[in-house]
Every structure is written in C-alpha cells, then in structure tokens.
Design an enzyme around this catalytic site. Structure first.
Site, PDB file in Angstrom:
ATOM      1  N   GLN A 173      56.793  34.346  48.937  1.00  0.00           N
ATOM      2  CA  GLN A 173      56.312  34.396  47.556  1.00  0.00           C
ATOM      3  C   GLN A 173      57.472  34.867  46.689  1.00  0.00           C
ATOM      4  O   GLN A 173      57.861  36.029  46.750  1.00  0.00           O
ATOM      5  CB  GLN A 173      55.118  35.342  47.452  1.00  0.00           C
ATOM      6  CG  GLN A 173      53.996  35.029  48.442  1.00  0.00           C
ATOM      7  CD  GLN A 173      53.174  33.818  48.052  1.00  0.00           C
ATOM      8  OE1 GLN A 173      52.600  33.775  46.977  1.00  0.00           O
ATOM      9  NE2 GLN A 173      53.141  32.808  48.915  1.00  0.00           N
ATOM     10  N   ALA A 196      45.251  37.988  42.783  1.00  0.00           N
ATOM     11  CA  ALA A 196      46.061  37.188  43.711  1.00  0.00           C
ATOM     12  C   ALA A 196      47.228  36.503  42.997  1.00  0.00           C
ATOM     13  O   ALA A 196      47.378  36.603  41.775  1.00  0.00           O
ATOM     14  CB  ALA A 196      45.167  36.158  44.388  1.00  0.00           C
ATOM     15  N   HIS A 197      48.032  35.794  43.772  1.00  0.00           N
ATOM     16  CA  HIS A 197      49.237  35.162  43.239  1.00  0.00           C
ATOM     17  C   HIS A 197      48.918  34.125  42.159  1.00  0.00           C
ATOM     18  O   HIS A 197      47.935  33.407  42.239  1.00  0.00           O
ATOM     19  CB  HIS A 197      50.088  34.525  44.336  1.00  0.00           C
ATOM     20  CG  HIS A 197      49.363  33.684  45.323  1.00  0.00           C
ATOM     21  ND1 HIS A 197      49.900  33.374  46.551  1.00  0.00           N
ATOM     22  CD2 HIS A 197      48.142  33.107  45.306  1.00  0.00           C
ATOM     23  CE1 HIS A 197      49.052  32.627  47.214  1.00  0.00           C
ATOM     24  NE2 HIS A 197      47.984  32.449  46.494  1.00  0.00           N
ATOM     25  N   ASN A 198      49.757  34.122  41.151  1.00  0.00           N
ATOM     26  CA  ASN A 198      49.740  33.106  40.091  1.00  0.00           C
ATOM     27  C   ASN A 198      48.586  33.251  39.108  1.00  0.00           C
ATOM     28  O   ASN A 198      48.405  32.393  38.250  1.00  0.00           O
ATOM     29  CB  ASN A 198      49.699  31.681  40.688  1.00  0.00           C
ATOM     30  CG  ASN A 198      50.730  31.481  41.773  1.00  0.00           C
ATOM     31  OD1 ASN A 198      51.866  31.928  41.649  1.00  0.00           O
ATOM     32  ND2 ASN A 198      50.349  30.849  42.850  1.00  0.00           N
TER      33      ASN A 198
END
Lengths: 347, 347, 347
Positions: B198, B239-241
């Site tokens: 990531q 979470a991511h993004n």
C-alpha cells in the site's frame, strides 16, 4: 501440590468439599480434562463431555457430586467446580510479581514507587502519580499526571492511563487499552465542531478487569465510573459519563454511548450496543449484536435492534424467516376471495 | 475570570451576547449545572433540565434568551449556548503546551524540532519528518519517515503515524490510534493471498480530531483523505482509499470499507458500517448499527441493514414487532374463507 | 526495470505470460491505471474501467488476453493480472529490511539476535525469545518471554506479543495489534467474577497477515490457532481457543467468540460475528454485519442475524421492506371477507 496442601488451600478459601481418592497426590498444574495426566488437575462442568470424564487420566478431577461415579480418578466434589478450578488455576499460575524499576523507565521525581512494585522498560510515569503496593506496570505503559492505582494492579504492555484517573485494588488492564482518553464531545457551530475539553475522570473500582485495546473515555464534567467486580473484554468502547454497575460483564466489541447508566450484575454479549443517556436496570442480559435504544426497567434478556425481550424477538425471528411464505399465503387469500366473489355473483 | 475579561473574550470570538447580572465576577472553571458553585460557569441547553436551572448556584449560566427568566444567577444570553460554553471550557482547559525534547526521545538527526514543540519520553521520530510550530507529541508515539505535521497538532500517548502521512493544523490524535497502517489489500492466487503493498498515504486536513485506538489505513496507490473539520471517535476503522468529506462526524466502532467516498457534513452514529466503493451524498445521517450497502444520493437519515430512509425503516420495524400478530391474522383469514366456501356451497 | 529484468522476474515466479510491446522499457514503479506515466506499471481487472484502459499512458499494462486490444500501450498478458501486479508491486516496494539493534532497545541478554534482523528503538524483548533470520521489529514493540518468530516476520510499531506465542515465517503484524493477551475467562461466584488464568498460547502459521489494533487472545488451556495464509484486517477480535483455518480472510471489526472453529478458505466481511463453540465448514462466506449463531456445515454464502443462506436472506429482506404493504393487504382481505359475509347473509 500434595493432598495436605490442597486441603489447606480449600480450607483457606472456605470451600465446602468432599475428597474421594488416594492420599498420594503430586499435582503440578491445571489442564484440560481430555489431555490431563496423572499430575494434572482438571474440572468437569459440562454434561456433554461425559465421555471425556469417563476416560480422563487426570490426577484430580473437580466436579459435582452427581457426576462423581463417572470416574475412578481422584475426585474433589464441590458445589461450583468452575470456581474452585479458577482458584487452583490462579494458585498454579499467579500474576507476575516482579520487583524493581527498569533503568529505561521514566518516572517523575515526585513519585514514590513502593519496593513491592515493578516498573517495566520504557514505562512513563508523570508527576503526582500514586502507586499502591504490589503494582505490576509492564513495558511501554503511560501513566499521566495524578493517576492513582490501588494495591496489586496489573497493567499489560503499552497501556495508557490519562491524567487524574483512579483505579482501585487488583485492577487488571490488558495490553493496549486506553483509560481516560478524551471522548466525543463537540459543539456544532457553522459547519465546524468545537471541542469540549473533557475534564472529568475515569474511576475504576476494585477487582475490575479490562481487555486488550479497549477504550474508556473520561467524563465531560463529572466522572465515568466502572464499579467493583466488572469484567470488560477486548475492543470495547465506553463513552464519557457512562456508569457500569457492580459485577457487570461486557463482551468484546460492545459499545456504550455517552451518559448511559448500566445497573449491577448486567451481562452484554459481543458486539452489542447501547445508545446514549439510557438507564439499564440491574440484572439485564443483552444478547450478541443487540442494540438497546430505550431504557430497560426490567431485568431479563433482550435481543435484536431495537432490543426487545428475547422471547418476543425469537418469535418474530421465526416469523421473519417465513416472510416469503406469508407473502404467498396473502396472494392465495386474495385469489380465493376473488373466486368467492365470482361464485357469489353467479348465484 | 472577571467580567471585563469575559466580555473581552466574547468580543474576540465575535459572539453576540447579552449579559444580565452582577459586575463582580470571579470565575475559575466550568462545571455541571447541577453542581456548579458561585465561581463556576455552567450552561443550559436541555429543556428537560429546567428544575436544575431553577436551583443552580452557578456563578454564570450560559443560556438562550427564552430561558433567562428561570434563574436569578448571572446570565450570559447567546444564540448557541453549547458553542460559547465550549469556547470558555477551552479557555479554562487548554491543550497541553509543554516545550522541549525529552532526553529519552529518539529523533533522527535530520529532523528540525521547533522550540515551540514538545517531544515526550520514548517518542521515535524517523528521518524526513516535518513538524509545525507548537506540536505536542506525547510519550511513546512513533512518526515514520517523511511524516508531516501542521501547526499545533496534539498526539496522545502511543500514537503511530506511518511513513509519508500528512496532517494539517490543529489535528488531535488520541492515544493508541494508528494512521497510515497497511490496509487489507491482497490478490487471491491458488488458495493464498498475495500482499499488495500500500503505497498511498493518509492525508488529514485542518481541525480534525481522531479517537483512541482508531485505525485509518493508507491508500493503495492514491491517498486516503480526511478533510477539514472531521471528528472521528474511538475504535473506528477507515480502510484504504476512503474519503471523508469536510465536517463529517463518525461515532465509535463505525467502519468504512475500501474506496468509499463520504460527502461533507455527514454524521455516522455508533457501530454503523459502509461497504466498499460507495458514494454517500453530503448531509447524510446514518443511524446506530446501520449498514450502508448502496450509494446514497440524497441527504437525510438512514437506518437498518441494508440501510433505508429512517422513516420507512421505522414503519417496517413497527410491523416487524407485529409479525406474530400478522401470522395469526392470516390464519384467521384462511379459516374465514374456508367457512365462506362451505356456506356458499350449501346455498 | 528493463524488459529483460521483467521477463526474468516473471520466469522466476513461474508466470505464464505474453508480452506485446516495445523492447525499450524503463519501469520505475506501480501506479493507478488512470494516472500512470510511461515509466509506471498499471493493471486492468475491472471491465467497468474500460475507458481508463483506452486512455492510459502507462509504460506497461498487465491484463487478460480478452482486453489486450483496448490499449496500444505495452501489454503483459496473463491469466491473473491482479496477482502478477501484486508480485511486481512487492518487487518495487519491498518490506523494510534494516539491520541492527537500536541502542535504546531493551533486549534480554539470553536472546540471540541474528545479524539479518532489525530491532527498532524502544523495543523490549524478554528472555527466551527466539528470532528467525530477517525479522523486522519496529519501534515500541514488546515480545514477552519465550516468544518465537519464524523467518522474515515484520512487526509494525507498538505491537505486543505476550509470552510463549509462536509465529511462523513471513508473518506480518500491523501496528498496535496484541497477540496472546488474556481472554475473557472468568468463573461466576456470588456476584463476583473469578479470573481463570489463560495458559494456552497463540500459534500463528506461515504467511499470515494481521491488521492494526487487532486482538488475538491466548488459549485457556490449549492454543488459539491461526493457520497458514490467513489474512486478518484491523480491529478484529479473536477470542481464546478459536481456530481459523488455512487461507481464511477476515475483514475489519469482525469478532469470534471463544472456541469457535473456522474451516479453510473462509471469508468474513466487515463487522461480522461468530458466537462461541461453533464449527464453520471450509469455504463459507459470511457477509457484512452477519451474526453466525449456529454451526455451518455447508460451504456457501450466509447473511443476516441469525445468519442464514444469503439467497433466503435476500428474499426475506425484500419482503421485510414490504411489511407495511403486507399489513395493508391483510387489512384489505379482512374487509373483503366482511363484505362477502354480508352479501352471503343477504342472499
């Protein structure tokens, strides 16, 4: 542990018991019923495990009188086998009792550390902290200004206790939990959120146990209170001004919104939730994933969201599974009525 | 705080107000309406607490004009009492403003620490970190390589910020939260999960507050973004993004799956959830324990799982409580129709 | 990375591929399809992003054969583009591989640290710890007595591993997670809770990844087991004696109560829950917020609370949305029958 030691231990703890078995005992630890050897102590509590009781090789089995005929091993017959097992497990596996201050710890010069305490590596203790006898503070913990710990508290690694919070005697804080962090207090103003400093404390009673990475926020103006004998599991959230009554048990990932008041001897299963400003009576049990949205004035079991008495919830849940069927029944009824109408007109 | 100081403070903050009371004021702190003494400031916001307003002994009560007749105490009449109270509470209880670098801190030689900053015991600051003026970094924090902090940020104990993440001005990170950890990015291949590094960042705007033990994952390739003025409670997962729009508020234990885009001025109550890749409009309110499974294009309140407009959900919930009754009604109808058929045949 | 390096890398990883494009490659990193430049690698997996594929400027696109005509960029055609992308992303973004022991670390004299390992600032390693080659222990971690780590493990900052726990090779523990904390084991006795010492361990297999602030409790007497290839997200709770089977994936904020046994290749979406002592078959998928209350003997997808097969749940959910309508239908039916009865009597 030999037989005379065992009997003395039981007597010290005021346990009523009957011992059936040999005089020669040499017990070294507690173990699972299925795997216990002749030097190990097991307990039997669950009637579903009768086969394991029959075949166990344990050096001592703790059990109720009604099951004592099922094994020929040495038997300790008591009313509450799980409780007596817990006492013996603690005897064989005491909490750490190290002493001394690790040289890497950063302890403010104003703090008196009793010789019976252990302060682990990289612990930080700010000014004004009061430590009771026998406290064990594991590596990486942080104790803010004026924190008070009673006797024989155990803090796992990386625990944080913010300023002014108070712990009673024999409090256990598992690794990574945060006591006394600032809660969610903000005043909305023109699209922004204005922080309300949280100046209350967290007050924790005696014999309380709090799980790994759990967070308990300090009060806004008054205090957040966890009464004596509460047990709280991992990743639980307790918001500002909440009060948890004596002897309550809270399973993992449950959350309490601000200012909720929970009675004594309540039980919350995992992932339950309680909205803010509610009162929950003594003796309430809230089932897994349930969400309490109204005050609960009666003891008993509650389920679902919004939480209702578990008996009602179960009936509705059975019906809910049959919704598809109910919809078809309604369709059939509509058809039947249509036909009846036609027949009636024909007559 | 004397009266002239109070008036000057209000004027500095551009508050419209009317003061009714004595000229002699000597205010030392904020307190709860019920317990406040003659040297303490309280506020009144909740009509249910009128009795407390009538009997309060507070040295100053902040309240709306419509309630000013209910007390004879000194009164500060404003439009938004909670907001003015928040400002005064901050004035009496400022965030810590220590200075200096504790000798046990491990700060990379490349990092310039402004003299106005505080770096607590056992803090670790890696190379390339940029610190704004007035930052307070509490004990045990970790700042990875190239992390950037704006002005006057406050980090509680044991906070982790991973490499390359960026915080704006006046960001508050409560104890134990983790900013920029690796998220849940894995490619399935033959029964195994292959890790996707990531390499995005977490970008946090100005005046953002993030709670204890909350986790905000870094972006996969682009960035995870928390816009200005957001407030995020304890044990929240982002979470991511994900992008959280300006001024949104997220209560404890809520979770956002990857790549969800949340609009401005949204509110999420506790234990809510949002599945991945959704778009949520500005001004959405998601109620406690609700699960958003589709994009929400209209502002308004949503409840349940899958989340639907709260009004609809409430109607269904009332019906759901009566499922048992509905099932019996259907049974009655079936019986009635049977009887009607028989009667019809007889005729 | 030039073309010959790329081909060698693919060959080393036994990837079947076809390359279509120029011989001159100079790739420096991975990037998003939409933003990738001529020196960057992107992948295409999602048919909804065809327009982005058509306009991408990427130096290399990894994709399936069926989409290769949609771009004129250099193309790497493979069966599983996401997997090949993951491998290349790892190649360009390897995990940290520092070496040495930071002088502030507190490592017990009995511990042999391989020269290939990195022990960060303020790490605490107790006696009896065994470290495999190439382990990276970030700042502020705590490894209790007799912990064992396999090869090439990575621990983020402030991770806690309690005594006696065992990690396999290539295990990743993200920041703040707690492995081997004491779980929720207490015997009730006269309104108090008597602690049961938890003397089992946590055993983690190879290639396991565990998220930020997640907690995995040690076993009571036997062990808590996480088998090879599992991936576990942030803020997950895994209670004592749970077993998670090979290759299972667990999304954020999911919780497992004690002694549950999860099969291989299972998937749990976010905020799911599993009550204690259940058996879950291989290949089960549990959807977001679902609560598993009975053992699941068949693979497949489950939803809702109590969890039922997702197909059934969806039908019921559609009906549940129409409860209001069903109630009105029943009312209409009752009215119709009344009228029919009247008509019948008149005849």
């Amino acid at each position: 542990m030999q037989k005379d030691e065992l009997l003395e231990f039981l007597s010290q703890n005021e346990i009523e018991f009957e011992y059936q078995g040999k005089d020669a005992l040499a017990l070294t630890k507690v173990a699972d019923l299925e795997k216990a050897t002749s030097q190990e102590i097991a307990f039997f509590n669950d009637p579903k495990r009768k086969e394991q009781l029959k075949s166990t090789q344990a050096g001592l089995v703790i059990l109720k009188a009604e099951f004592s005929d099922l094994t020929v091993c040495n038997r300790l017959i008591v009313k509450n086998p799980y409780y007596v097992y817990a006492l013996l497990a603690q005897k064989f596996n005491p909490l750490p009792s190290q002493k001394g201050i690790h040289p890497s710890a950063v302890v403010d010069g104003s703090v008196v550390v009793p010789a019976s305490c252990y302060i682990g590596p990289n612990v930080v203790i700010e000014s004004g902290v009061l430590l009771g006898e026998g406290c064990q503070i594991s590596a990486g913990c942080y104790l803010g200004k004026n924190v008070t710990l009673g006797k024989n508290c155990y803090l796992g690694p990386n625990v944080v206790i913010m300023n002014d919070c108070v712990l009673g005697d024999e409090v256990i804080l598992q690794a990574g939990c945060v006591i006394g962090g600032e809660g969610f207090g903000f005043a909305p103003q023109a699209g922004q959120w204005i922080r309300i400093p949280q100046i209350g404390r967290v007050i924790i009673g005696n014999h309380v146990s709090i799980g790994n990475n759990t967070t308990i926020d300090r009060g806004t103006l008054q205090d957040t209170v966890i009464e004596d004998d509460c047990i709280i599991d991992n990743l639980v959230h307790i918001a500002h001004n909440v009060k948890i009554g004596q002897g309550s048990a809270i399973a993992a990932q449950t959350g309490f919104a601000g200012s909720s008041q929970v009675g004594k001897q309540c039980i919350f299963a995992g992932q339950a939730g309680v909205v803010g400003h509610l009162k929950i009576s003594d003796g309430v049990m809230v089932m897994a994933k349930a969400g309490v949205t109204h005050s609960l004035k009666q003891p008993g079991s509650y389920s679902g969201f919004p939480a209702i008495p578990t008996g009602e919830w179960q009936k509705n849940t059975v019906r809910a599974k049959n919704l598809q069927k109910m919809a078809l029944q309604i369709k059939d009824l509509e058809q039947s009525i249509k036909e009846l109408k036609n027949q009636l007109e024909e007559k």
